[in-house]
Write a protein that holds these residues in place. Sequence first.
Motif: not given
Length: 275
Positions: A170-171, A173-176
């Motif tokens: 999930a992180a 996917v958020d660009g992390a």
Amino acid sequence: MKSSAPRVRGIIAIAISAVVFLVPFVFIFLTASKTAADASRFEFTWPTKFVLLENIAEVFQARDYVIVRAFINSTTLTVTSVTIMVVLAAAMGYVIQRRAGLWTNATQLLILAALIVPTAIVPTIWVMQSVGLYRTMFGMILIEVVGGLPFCVLLASAFVATIPRELDEAAVVDGAGPLRVFFTIVLPLLKPVIVTMIVVQSVGVFNDFTGPLYFLPGSENVTVQATLFNFQSQTLSQWNLLFADVLLITIPPLVLYIFFNRQIVDGMVNGAVKG
């Protein structure tokens, strides 16, 4: 009748633990509180004259307050070594669990080998002398890190296995990026095992006697364990001062265990059961 059996076994276990752990500490306290003549008898008795504060003051004044310098050196060694250990172990445990492959398997084998193979004192001293790290605090820090890192990596790796991979995904996917995922997502979740590593390794490094004896000799580099030599010689042993020194050295690790006992157990049990 059966319901009372676990309670009886618990009471027996507590009593045995009290005998094993408290009796030696009480003996240390009593001997440290005696005069030199009374302490030399090694009797488990109450002091005829209570001189604990006087003995502690004499321990502090011995050899121009060497114990103060020793506490500073031991604190520096412990804090720096454990900080490096925890950060490296958390990062290595994360990589081992999240990126399974040939290299990570080889790394795990090396970690297990490091736990089994003892330290070779003479070759290590030769290497440290060759690179100019012998008798230096930085060299001793590296020795402590290498000695405690394998155990910490195993703990961190087992605990990382309990963290769902979905959080990482999930992180991402958020660009992390990888570093942000580790420091902002994974590392905060490792708090229980981090506390365990900090306390266990702090006590181990602080109480290390043979390491500084071999790799960090010299009066300027003295650690708290080395100060025990101050009160023993071939002709005279000041047992009351020796035990007063032991009492002072015992207090910091004891306080750590008392305040962080639950966190230590949680960190080790959670990683062992879920990992």
